[in-house]
Design a protein around this motif. Sequence first.
Motif, PDB file in Angstrom:
ATOM      1  N   GLU A  19      38.095  42.325  49.047  1.00 44.79           N
ATOM      2  CA  GLU A  19      37.921  43.566  48.274  1.00 44.79           C
ATOM      3  C   GLU A  19      39.086  44.521  48.533  1.00 44.79           C
ATOM      4  N   ILE A  20      39.510  44.607  49.774  1.00 46.34           N
ATOM      5  CA  ILE A  20      40.651  45.483  50.125  1.00 46.34           C
ATOM      6  C   ILE A  20      41.907  45.008  49.415  1.00 46.34           C
ATOM      7  N   ASP A  21      42.142  43.657  49.440  1.00 47.70           N
ATOM      8  CA  ASP A  21      43.311  43.119  48.731  1.00 47.70           C
ATOM      9  C   ASP A  21      43.249  43.443  47.252  1.00 47.70           C
ATOM     10  N   GLU A  22      42.074  43.289  46.680  1.00 49.22           N
ATOM     11  CA  GLU A  22      41.897  43.575  45.248  1.00 49.22           C
ATOM     12  C   GLU A  22      42.147  45.062  44.963  1.00 49.22           C
ATOM     13  N   LEU A  23      41.630  45.930  45.822  1.00 51.70           N
ATOM     14  CA  LEU A  23      41.846  47.375  45.648  1.00 51.70           C
ATOM     15  C   LEU A  23      43.314  47.741  45.835  1.00 51.70           C
ATOM     16  N   ASN A  24      44.004  47.046  46.756  1.00 51.54           N
ATOM     17  CA  ASN A  24      45.444  47.288  46.940  1.00 51.54           C
ATOM     18  C   ASN A  24      46.222  46.907  45.684  1.00 51.54           C
ATOM     19  N   MET A  25      45.829  45.790  45.037  1.00 52.70           N
ATOM     20  CA  MET A  25      46.494  45.388  43.782  1.00 52.70           C
ATOM     21  C   MET A  25      46.247  46.428  42.687  1.00 52.70           C
ATOM     22  N   VAL A  26      45.003  46.909  42.614  1.00 51.05           N
ATOM     23  CA  VAL A  26      44.684  47.947  41.622  1.00 51.05           C
ATOM     24  C   VAL A  26      45.486  49.205  41.913  1.00 51.05           C
ATOM     25  N   LEU A  27      45.597  49.550  43.207  1.00 49.99           N
ATOM     26  CA  LEU A  27      46.354  50.727  43.613  1.00 49.99           C
ATOM     27  C   LEU A  27      47.824  50.579  43.222  1.00 49.99           C
ATOM     28  N   ASP A  28      48.401  49.384  43.467  1.00 47.63           N
ATOM     29  CA  ASP A  28      49.796  49.142  43.074  1.00 47.63           C
ATOM     30  C   ASP A  28      49.961  49.268  41.573  1.00 47.63           C
ATOM     31  N   SER A  29      49.000  48.739  40.841  1.00 43.77           N
ATOM     32  CA  SER A  29      49.050  48.834  39.376  1.00 43.77           C
ATOM     33  C   SER A  29      49.006  50.292  38.929  1.00 43.77           C
ATOM     34  N   LYS A  31      49.936  52.873  40.700  1.00 45.32           N
ATOM     35  CA  LYS A  31      51.202  53.509  41.076  1.00 45.32           C
ATOM     36  C   LYS A  31      52.272  53.243  40.022  1.00 45.32           C
ATOM     37  N   GLU A  32      52.333  51.993  39.550  1.00 46.58           N
ATOM     38  CA  GLU A  32      53.290  51.656  38.496  1.00 46.58           C
ATOM     39  C   GLU A  32      53.012  52.455  37.231  1.00 46.58           C
ATOM     40  N   GLU A  33      51.744  52.556  36.896  1.00 48.86           N
ATOM     41  CA  GLU A  33      51.353  53.307  35.704  1.00 48.86           C
ATOM     42  C   GLU A  33      51.721  54.789  35.860  1.00 48.86           C
ATOM     43  N   ILE A  34      51.509  55.342  37.045  1.00 45.75           N
ATOM     44  CA  ILE A  34      51.859  56.744  37.311  1.00 45.75           C
ATOM     45  C   ILE A  34      53.365  56.938  37.179  1.00 45.75           C
ATOM     46  N   ASN A  35      54.146  56.000  37.707  1.00 49.08           N
ATOM     47  CA  ASN A  35      55.603  56.107  37.599  1.00 49.08           C
ATOM     48  C   ASN A  35      56.051  56.067  36.148  1.00 49.08           C
ATOM     49  N   LYS A  36      55.437  55.169  35.381  1.00 54.59           N
ATOM     50  CA  LYS A  36      55.774  55.103  33.950  1.00 54.59           C
ATOM     51  C   LYS A  36      55.435  56.412  33.252  1.00 54.59           C
ATOM     52  N   LEU A  37      54.276  56.960  33.582  1.00 54.92           N
ATOM     53  CA  LEU A  37      53.860  58.227  32.966  1.00 54.92           C
ATOM     54  C   LEU A  37      54.774  59.374  33.384  1.00 54.92           C
TER      55      LEU A  37
END
Length: 179
Positions: A19-29, A31-37
């Motif tokens: 679950e932590i790994d999955e949440l880390n992937m979501v968090l990375d995603s 972060k990328e979305e925030i950078n794009k925005l």
Amino acid sequence: MSEKSLKDLEYELELKNAEIDELNMVLDSKKEEINKLKLYSTKLKYQNKNLEDKLDTKIDYDKAMIKELDDLSEKIKEKENIIEDKQDQVKYLRSLIDDYKGQLNANTENLDMQLKKITKNYEDLLKQKDSIIEKQDVQIANLIKSNEEITKSNKTNIISLKLQNEKYQEIIEKLTKTN
């Protein structure tokens, strides 16, 4: 602790780690979305600033034109006031002529001559008014034509800048490919 409860805890720990790994992937995603925005926001701010600068320039130009038209309008009002005064003078003199015509036959020719001068001045003022109005119409037409030419020029400049931008992009791509 029993072996079964230890296995259960290890299993539960593995689930939590997954679950932590999955949440880390979501968090990375995210972060990328925030950078794009953020990049998009910066781009929009830059475009907004450019549009505001263009609008300010246009507003300043329009204000100058409006002031010029207001000045012309003020001159026309002044001439109209002079004409109205002259019209009032003409009316007054005509009423004087009507009132004293019977009594002042000797002065009739003199008063008629004065009336003709005032009428001539009145006509001259009307001609001046018409001339001012014609000049204003010509200036308005010139301002409209100038505005249209500026608009065409701006469109041409935008197209030219876009073509230059495309050429520079091609050159940059060629240079980056060769390097």
